[in-house]
Design an enzyme around this catalytic site. Structure first.
Site, PDB file in Angstrom:
ATOM      1  N   VAL A  66      28.098  45.526  30.706  1.00 57.02           N
ATOM      2  CA  VAL A  66      27.611  45.597  32.096  1.00 57.02           C
ATOM      3  C   VAL A  66      27.796  46.976  32.730  1.00 57.02           C
ATOM      4  CG1 VAL A  66      27.682  43.182  32.801  1.00 57.02           C
ATOM      5  CG2 VAL A  66      29.784  44.548  32.903  1.00 57.02           C
ATOM      6  N   SER A 164      36.517  35.742  42.914  1.00 54.57           N
ATOM      7  CA  SER A 164      37.655  34.891  42.540  1.00 54.57           C
ATOM      8  C   SER A 164      38.437  34.619  43.814  1.00 54.57           C
ATOM      9  CB  SER A 164      38.559  35.645  41.548  1.00 54.57           C
ATOM     10  OG  SER A 164      39.832  35.027  41.476  1.00 54.57           O
ATOM     11  N   TYR A 177      42.912  43.142  39.371  1.00 52.76           N
ATOM     12  CA  TYR A 177      41.922  42.059  39.372  1.00 52.76           C
ATOM     13  C   TYR A 177      41.491  41.713  40.800  1.00 52.76           C
ATOM     14  CZ  TYR A 177      39.889  37.514  38.176  1.00 52.76           C
ATOM     15  OH  TYR A 177      39.029  36.441  38.020  1.00 52.76           O
ATOM     16  N   LYS A 181      37.780  42.081  42.569  1.00 56.17           N
ATOM     17  CA  LYS A 181      37.049  40.928  43.101  1.00 56.17           C
ATOM     18  C   LYS A 181      36.829  41.079  44.613  1.00 56.17           C
ATOM     19  CE  LYS A 181      36.527  38.735  39.230  1.00 56.17           C
ATOM     20  NZ  LYS A 181      35.185  38.605  38.623  1.00 56.17           N
ATOM     21  N   PHE A 210      39.638  27.565  36.642  1.00 57.81           N
ATOM     22  CA  PHE A 210      38.707  26.828  35.789  1.00 57.81           C
ATOM     23  C   PHE A 210      39.167  26.812  34.347  1.00 57.81           C
ATOM     24  CE2 PHE A 210      34.840  25.543  38.051  1.00 57.81           C
ATOM     25  CZ  PHE A 210      35.202  25.960  39.315  1.00 57.81           C
TER      26      PHE A 210
HETATM   27  N1  LIG Z   1      38.246  30.941  34.612  1.00 58.09           N
HETATM   28  C1  LIG Z   1      38.719  31.037  35.828  1.00 58.09           C
HETATM   29  O1  LIG Z   1      39.606  30.279  36.219  1.00 58.09           O
HETATM   30  C2  LIG Z   1      38.149  32.057  36.792  1.00 58.09           C
HETATM   31  C3  LIG Z   1      38.618  32.027  38.109  1.00 58.09           C
HETATM   32  C4  LIG Z   1      38.117  32.937  39.021  1.00 58.09           C
HETATM   33  C5  LIG Z   1      37.161  33.862  38.637  1.00 58.09           C
HETATM   34  N2  LIG Z   1      36.725  33.876  37.358  1.00 58.09           N
HETATM   35  C6  LIG Z   1      35.734  34.881  37.009  1.00 58.09           C
HETATM   36  O2  LIG Z   1      34.616  34.265  36.410  1.00 58.09           O
HETATM   37  C7  LIG Z   1      34.022  35.158  35.469  1.00 58.09           C
HETATM   38  C8  LIG Z   1      33.927  34.442  34.127  1.00 58.09           C
HETATM   39  O3  LIG Z   1      35.247  34.127  33.704  1.00 58.09           O
HETATM   40  P1  LIG Z   1      35.531  33.157  32.464  1.00 58.09           P
HETATM   41  O4  LIG Z   1      36.749  32.404  32.780  1.00 58.09           O
HETATM   42  O5  LIG Z   1      34.289  32.451  32.108  1.00 58.09           O
HETATM   43  O6  LIG Z   1      35.945  34.258  31.372  1.00 58.09           O
HETATM   44  P2  LIG Z   1      35.633  34.354  29.810  1.00 58.09           P
HETATM   45  O7  LIG Z   1      36.629  35.314  29.286  1.00 58.09           O
HETATM   46  O8  LIG Z   1      35.500  33.010  29.185  1.00 58.09           O
HETATM   47  O9  LIG Z   1      34.171  35.046  29.796  1.00 58.09           O
HETATM   48  C9  LIG Z   1      33.965  36.367  30.204  1.00 58.09           C
HETATM   49  C10 LIG Z   1      32.795  36.932  29.423  1.00 58.09           C
HETATM   50  O10 LIG Z   1      32.575  38.260  29.900  1.00 58.09           O
HETATM   51  C11 LIG Z   1      32.275  39.072  28.784  1.00 58.09           C
HETATM   52  N3  LIG Z   1      32.552  40.471  29.099  1.00 58.09           N
HETATM   53  C12 LIG Z   1      33.760  41.072  29.288  1.00 58.09           C
HETATM   54  N4  LIG Z   1      33.589  42.391  29.526  1.00 58.09           N
HETATM   55  C13 LIG Z   1      32.247  42.626  29.483  1.00 58.09           C
HETATM   56  C14 LIG Z   1      31.444  43.783  29.636  1.00 58.09           C
HETATM   57  N5  LIG Z   1      31.987  44.988  29.868  1.00 58.09           N
HETATM   58  N6  LIG Z   1      30.098  43.646  29.541  1.00 58.09           N
HETATM   59  C15 LIG Z   1      29.529  42.451  29.279  1.00 58.09           C
HETATM   60  N7  LIG Z   1      30.245  41.313  29.113  1.00 58.09           N
HETATM   61  C16 LIG Z   1      31.582  41.403  29.209  1.00 58.09           C
HETATM   62  C17 LIG Z   1      33.162  38.531  27.658  1.00 58.09           C
HETATM   63  O11 LIG Z   1      32.667  38.922  26.382  1.00 58.09           O
HETATM   64  C18 LIG Z   1      33.048  37.020  27.898  1.00 58.09           C
HETATM   65  O12 LIG Z   1      31.956  36.466  27.190  1.00 58.09           O
HETATM   66  C19 LIG Z   1      34.911  36.406  35.437  1.00 58.09           C
HETATM   67  O13 LIG Z   1      34.341  37.378  36.289  1.00 58.09           O
HETATM   68  C20 LIG Z   1      36.225  35.897  35.989  1.00 58.09           C
HETATM   69  O14 LIG Z   1      36.947  36.928  36.621  1.00 58.09           O
HETATM   70  C21 LIG Z   1      37.197  32.989  36.411  1.00 58.09           C
END
Ligand SMILES: NC(=O)c1ccc[n+]([C@@H]2O[C@H](COP(=O)([O-])OP(=O)(O)OC[C@H]3O[C@@H](n4cnc5c(N)ncnc54)[C@H](O)[C@@H]3O)[C@@H](O)[C@H]2O)c1
Length: 270
Positions: A66, A164, A177, A181, A210
């Site tokens: 990204v 987040s 982080y 966000k 999540f």
């Molecule tokens: N899981 C949670 O509880 C939670 C809570 C709040 C926010 N979030 C946010 O939701 C989003 C998704 O989180 P998730 O839990 O599904 O995480 P995850 O680790 O399962 O998925 C993240 C994805 O982002 C990809 N990624 C990382 N760096 C990248 C880059 N430079 N370019 C392209 N892709 C890249 C990874 O390969 C992975 O497929 C994130 O932004 C995370 O901060 C998640």
């Protein structure tokens, strides 16, 4: 339900992004997953499951970081080539979540103190992926959306970002982080205002806790401790809740310029 949706989802090979890609494709959307090369294996499994479920839509993969203008430009070109139309939905799910204090100290038995300082490199990388990367996909997708014909409401597309709850109540060890966000929350309204003239909406979802690969690897006890802070329903979020909210944002044309917390009323303790 999403037959007219042509979507790009960053980070769409895992967690919240993967749940969203599958959900939209299952319901008729054409979806380009833009993720890092090492995520392609996850994508192939997801695609196989989607074929087994007789998905109505279509799932494709584009290797993209990204942070890279070239990668995102190629991914958006691929949308046009594969699906015969420019993108009208961009979902930013790519993210990294380091855990590091601004400064931490360890006091040894002999009283000597070791200090560890948060590196600028790690802080910068988090900002680059989570904030700059989100902006990069949003602005480049907006450029493609602007080339589409407008619908009856004068709309051409929608950008959905992922912040987040850490943007509001970041915990100890979340300084990078939470800052990254906070940037995503902060860009939501001005970007919606910027893009109003071309009929593009901008929304942000701020998830709580999540059950994604990020959390799945933690021990059972840590899950239980985390869940204690979620008032109702008292559980970790299922990624499908996130996917369904993305779907609702896509279909509701009056949602714009706002951040929605999706967290079961969670307020994180320090
Ligand atoms: N899981 C949670 O509880 C939670 C809570 C709040 C926010 N979030 C946010 O939701 C989003 C998704 O989180 P998730 O839990 O599904 O995480 P995850 O680790 O399962 O998925 C993240 C994805 O982002 C990809 N990624 C990382 N760096 C990248 C880059 N430079 N370019 C392209 N892709 C890249 C990874 O390969 C992975 O497929 C994130 O932004 C995370 O901060 C998640």
């Amino acid at each position: 339900m999403y037959r007219n949706v042509v979507a790009i989802i960053s980070g769409g090979a895992s967690g919240l992004g993967a749940a969203t890609a599958s959900y939209l494709a299952r319901n008729g959307a054409r979806v380009m997953v833009a993720d890092l090369p090492q995520a392609q294996e996850h994508f192939l499994k997801m695609e196989a499951r989607s074929n087994d479920n007789n998905s109505n839509g279509s799932l494709k993969f584009s290797q993209a970081d990204v942070r890279s203008e070239d990668d995102i430009s190629s991914a958006l070109d691929m949308v046009d080539e594969e699906f015969g139309e420019q993108v009208n939905v961009a979902v930013n799910c790519a993210g990294v979540a380091p855990a590091r204090k601004t400064l931490s100290q360890k006091i040894a038995e002999d009283g000597s103190v070791t200090t560890r300082l948060h590196s600028l490199e790690e802080f910068s990388k988090t900002m680059q992926v989570n904030t700059v990367g989100t902006f990069n996909l949003a602005r480049m997708a907006a450029d493609r959306m602007a080339q589409r014909p407008a619908d009856d409401n004068g709309l051409r597309g929608v950008i959905i970002n992922t912040a987040s709850v850490a943007a509001y109540d970041g915990q100890i060890g979340q300084v990078a982080y939470a800052s990254s966000k906070g940037g995503v929350v902060g860009m939501t309204l001005p970007m919606a205002r910027d893009l109003a003239a071309v009929g593009i909406r901008v929304m942000t979802i701020a998830p709580g806790l999540f059950m994604t690969p990020l959390l799945a690897g933690l021990p059972e006890k840590v899950h239980k401790d985390l869940v204690k802070n979620v008032p109702c329903p008292n559980r970790l979020g299922d990624p499908i809740y996130y996917a369904q909210l993305v779907g609702s944002i896509i279909t509701n044309p009056y949602l714009n310029g706002e951040v929605i917390r999706l967290d079961g009323a969670l307020r994180m303790p320090p």
